[in-house]
Write a protein that holds these residues in place. Sequence first.
Motif, PDB file in Angstrom:
ATOM      1  N   VAL A 193      44.943  43.048  34.220  1.00  0.00           N
ATOM      2  CA  VAL A 193      44.780  41.587  34.084  1.00  0.00           C
ATOM      3  C   VAL A 193      44.382  40.971  35.592  1.00  0.00           C
ATOM      4  CG1 VAL A 193      46.156  39.534  33.823  1.00  0.00           C
ATOM      5  CG2 VAL A 193      46.904  41.450  32.619  1.00  0.00           C
ATOM      6  N   GLU A 194      43.221  40.235  35.447  1.00  0.00           N
ATOM      7  CA  GLU A 194      42.660  39.682  36.473  1.00  0.00           C
ATOM      8  C   GLU A 194      43.042  38.499  36.622  1.00  0.00           C
ATOM      9  OE1 GLU A 194      39.247  41.996  34.010  1.00  0.00           O
ATOM     10  OE2 GLU A 194      41.143  40.730  33.848  1.00  0.00           O
ATOM     11  N   SER A 195      43.177  37.984  38.109  1.00  0.00           N
ATOM     12  CA  SER A 195      43.291  36.814  38.429  1.00  0.00           C
ATOM     13  C   SER A 195      42.758  36.251  39.753  1.00  0.00           C
ATOM     14  CB  SER A 195      44.801  36.636  38.600  1.00  0.00           C
ATOM     15  OG  SER A 195      45.329  37.235  39.609  1.00  0.00           O
ATOM     16  N   GLY A 196      42.614  34.823  39.850  1.00  0.00           N
ATOM     17  CA  GLY A 196      42.034  34.562  41.057  1.00  0.00           C
ATOM     18  C   GLY A 196      40.705  33.972  41.177  1.00  0.00           C
ATOM     19  N   GLY A 197      40.082  33.806  39.950  1.00  0.00           N
ATOM     20  CA  GLY A 197      38.797  33.034  39.822  1.00  0.00           C
ATOM     21  C   GLY A 197      38.873  31.708  39.995  1.00  0.00           C
ATOM     22  N   PHE A 222      33.374  44.572  37.687  1.00  0.00           N
ATOM     23  CA  PHE A 222      31.881  44.513  37.058  1.00  0.00           C
ATOM     24  C   PHE A 222      31.678  42.822  36.915  1.00  0.00           C
ATOM     25  CE2 PHE A 222      30.078  48.640  35.845  1.00  0.00           C
ATOM     26  CZ  PHE A 222      31.446  49.210  36.156  1.00  0.00           C
ATOM     27  N   ARG A 223      30.567  42.363  36.596  1.00  0.00           N
ATOM     28  CA  ARG A 223      30.379  41.158  36.348  1.00  0.00           C
ATOM     29  C   ARG A 223      29.442  40.954  35.199  1.00  0.00           C
ATOM     30  NH1 ARG A 223      27.824  38.836  42.260  1.00  0.00           N
ATOM     31  NH2 ARG A 223      25.842  39.902  41.903  1.00  0.00           N
ATOM     32  N   ASN A 234      33.369  36.810  50.047  1.00  0.00           N
ATOM     33  CA  ASN A 234      32.902  35.986  51.160  1.00  0.00           C
ATOM     34  C   ASN A 234      31.379  35.661  51.006  1.00  0.00           C
ATOM     35  OD1 ASN A 234      35.427  36.297  52.138  1.00  0.00           O
ATOM     36  ND2 ASN A 234      34.777  38.005  53.636  1.00  0.00           N
ATOM     37  N   SER A 235      31.116  34.556  51.488  1.00  0.00           N
ATOM     38  CA  SER A 235      29.799  34.105  51.706  1.00  0.00           C
ATOM     39  C   SER A 235      29.304  34.056  50.180  1.00  0.00           C
ATOM     40  CB  SER A 235      28.862  35.035  52.506  1.00  0.00           C
ATOM     41  OG  SER A 235      29.334  34.860  53.718  1.00  0.00           O
ATOM     42  N   LEU A 236      29.750  33.549  49.401  1.00  0.00           N
ATOM     43  CA  LEU A 236      29.424  33.329  48.131  1.00  0.00           C
ATOM     44  C   LEU A 236      28.299  32.487  47.871  1.00  0.00           C
ATOM     45  CD1 LEU A 236      33.180  33.132  46.300  1.00  0.00           C
ATOM     46  CD2 LEU A 236      31.433  34.899  45.829  1.00  0.00           C
ATOM     47  N   LYS A 237      27.504  33.069  46.761  1.00  0.00           N
ATOM     48  CA  LYS A 237      26.157  32.482  46.651  1.00  0.00           C
ATOM     49  C   LYS A 237      26.105  31.779  44.848  1.00  0.00           C
ATOM     50  CE  LYS A 237      23.830  35.747  49.387  1.00  0.00           C
ATOM     51  NZ  LYS A 237      22.677  36.864  49.449  1.00  0.00           N
ATOM     52  N   PRO A 238      25.480  30.877  44.539  1.00  0.00           N
ATOM     53  CA  PRO A 238      25.196  30.703  43.114  1.00  0.00           C
ATOM     54  C   PRO A 238      25.126  31.670  42.169  1.00  0.00           C
ATOM     55  CG  PRO A 238      24.448  29.016  44.612  1.00  0.00           C
ATOM     56  CD  PRO A 238      24.787  29.941  45.436  1.00  0.00           C
ATOM     57  N   GLU A 239      24.263  32.739  42.665  1.00  0.00           N
ATOM     58  CA  GLU A 239      23.946  33.677  41.777  1.00  0.00           C
ATOM     59  C   GLU A 239      25.252  34.765  41.763  1.00  0.00           C
ATOM     60  OE1 GLU A 239      22.406  32.622  44.554  1.00  0.00           O
ATOM     61  OE2 GLU A 239      21.489  34.319  45.466  1.00  0.00           O
ATOM     62  N   ASP A 240      26.214  34.444  42.149  1.00  0.00           N
ATOM     63  CA  ASP A 240      27.474  35.245  42.012  1.00  0.00           C
ATOM     64  C   ASP A 240      28.250  34.777  40.895  1.00  0.00           C
ATOM     65  OD1 ASP A 240      27.807  35.612  45.576  1.00  0.00           O
ATOM     66  OD2 ASP A 240      27.169  37.011  44.162  1.00  0.00           O
ATOM     67  N   THR A 241      28.046  33.643  40.344  1.00  0.00           N
ATOM     68  CA  THR A 241      28.563  32.803  39.104  1.00  0.00           C
ATOM     69  C   THR A 241      28.671  33.980  38.043  1.00  0.00           C
ATOM     70  OG1 THR A 241      28.111  30.650  39.805  1.00  0.00           O
ATOM     71  CG2 THR A 241      28.488  31.145  37.674  1.00  0.00           C
ATOM     72  N   ALA A 242      29.648  34.254  37.488  1.00  0.00           N
ATOM     73  CA  ALA A 242      29.908  35.183  36.280  1.00  0.00           C
ATOM     74  C   ALA A 242      31.387  35.282  36.070  1.00  0.00           C
ATOM     75  CB  ALA A 242      29.366  36.668  36.685  1.00  0.00           C
ATOM     76  N   VAL A 243      31.569  35.934  34.866  1.00  0.00           N
ATOM     77  CA  VAL A 243      32.903  36.517  34.539  1.00  0.00           C
ATOM     78  C   VAL A 243      33.151  37.724  35.212  1.00  0.00           C
ATOM     79  CG1 VAL A 243      34.435  37.003  32.704  1.00  0.00           C
ATOM     80  CG2 VAL A 243      33.006  35.157  32.595  1.00  0.00           C
ATOM     81  N   TYR A 244      34.009  38.102  35.930  1.00  0.00           N
ATOM     82  CA  TYR A 244      34.253  39.354  36.628  1.00  0.00           C
ATOM     83  C   TYR A 244      35.401  39.884  35.890  1.00  0.00           C
ATOM     84  CZ  TYR A 244      31.470  37.953  40.653  1.00  0.00           C
ATOM     85  OH  TYR A 244      30.509  37.540  41.407  1.00  0.00           O
ATOM     86  N   TYR A 245      35.352  41.333  35.701  1.00  0.00           N
ATOM     87  CA  TYR A 245      36.318  42.258  35.020  1.00  0.00           C
ATOM     88  C   TYR A 245      36.419  43.369  35.881  1.00  0.00           C
ATOM     89  CZ  TYR A 245      33.986  39.900  30.753  1.00  0.00           C
ATOM     90  OH  TYR A 245      33.752  39.141  29.734  1.00  0.00           O
ATOM     91  N   CYS A 246      37.656  43.782  35.986  1.00  0.00           N
ATOM     92  CA  CYS A 246      38.124  44.848  36.364  1.00  0.00           C
ATOM     93  C   CYS A 246      38.298  46.034  35.357  1.00  0.00           C
ATOM     94  CB  CYS A 246      39.532  44.694  37.241  1.00  0.00           C
ATOM     95  SG  CYS A 246      40.923  44.592  36.182  1.00  0.00           S
ATOM     96  N   GLN A 250      40.693  41.197  30.795  1.00  0.00           N
ATOM     97  CA  GLN A 250      40.013  40.074  29.892  1.00  0.00           C
ATOM     98  C   GLN A 250      38.893  39.410  30.503  1.00  0.00           C
ATOM     99  OE1 GLN A 250      42.806  39.915  31.805  1.00  0.00           O
ATOM    100  NE2 GLN A 250      42.541  38.033  32.583  1.00  0.00           N
ATOM    101  N   GLY A 251      38.891  39.407  32.056  1.00  0.00           N
ATOM    102  CA  GLY A 251      37.857  38.754  32.743  1.00  0.00           C
ATOM    103  C   GLY A 251      38.464  37.537  33.324  1.00  0.00           C
ATOM    104  N   THR A 252      37.984  37.240  34.337  1.00  0.00           N
ATOM    105  CA  THR A 252      38.044  35.843  35.294  1.00  0.00           C
ATOM    106  C   THR A 252      36.805  35.137  35.672  1.00  0.00           C
ATOM    107  OG1 THR A 252      39.490  35.007  37.002  1.00  0.00           O
ATOM    108  CG2 THR A 252      38.432  36.882  37.590  1.00  0.00           C
ATOM    109  N   GLN A 253      36.876  33.746  35.495  1.00  0.00           N
ATOM    110  CA  GLN A 253      35.456  33.358  35.770  1.00  0.00           C
ATOM    111  C   GLN A 253      35.615  33.107  37.102  1.00  0.00           C
ATOM    112  OE1 GLN A 253      32.795  32.310  33.577  1.00  0.00           O
ATOM    113  NE2 GLN A 253      32.005  31.568  35.452  1.00  0.00           N
ATOM    114  N   VAL A 254      34.478  33.228  37.725  1.00  0.00           N
ATOM    115  CA  VAL A 254      34.057  32.526  39.313  1.00  0.00           C
ATOM    116  C   VAL A 254      32.767  31.627  39.053  1.00  0.00           C
ATOM    117  CG1 VAL A 254      33.077  33.654  41.526  1.00  0.00           C
ATOM    118  CG2 VAL A 254      34.950  34.825  40.302  1.00  0.00           C
ATOM    119  N   THR A 255      32.792  30.658  39.623  1.00  0.00           N
ATOM    120  CA  THR A 255      31.847  29.483  39.422  1.00  0.00           C
ATOM    121  C   THR A 255      31.416  29.309  40.976  1.00  0.00           C
ATOM    122  OG1 THR A 255      32.212  28.811  37.257  1.00  0.00           O
ATOM    123  CG2 THR A 255      30.903  27.710  38.461  1.00  0.00           C
TER     124      THR A 255
END
Length: 124
Positions: free
Chosen positions: A5-9, A37-38, A84-96, A116-121
């Motif tokens: 279970v992912e969290s923190g997005g 993965f994302r 850290n130093s997040l960029k717009p191109e890091d936007t994705a659903v992140y899965y463990c 199930q994934g967590t959204q990072v925008t």
Amino acid sequence: QVQLVESGGGLVQAGGSLRLSCAASGRTFSSYTMGWFRQAPGKEREFVAAITRSGSRTYYEDSVKGRFTISRDNAKNTMYLQMNSLKPEDTAVYYCAAKMGSYGLEHAYEYDNWGQGTQVTVSS
């Protein structure tokens, strides 16, 4: 089998930071190699980072090296991704993901267990 279970997005501005967590239950967490993965809209799922069972070795996709850090706490059955130093191109659903063995770490098809994934925008 292990349940993940992912969290923190969330939503963050460019240059900001987020810390993702992946909580595991079921079979012994320390038996598994773990990965992040994302997947962005319209794109294939891609490798981000992986960590061996003991945490002694870590691997990163080139675009996140120096910005992301993968870690795990086997006593807490949890894996982390400090971003850290997040960029717009890091936007994705992140899965463990979890797998047995330490080969093919960069290939999603090698992993048997997924969260199930967590959204990072990341906004510009």
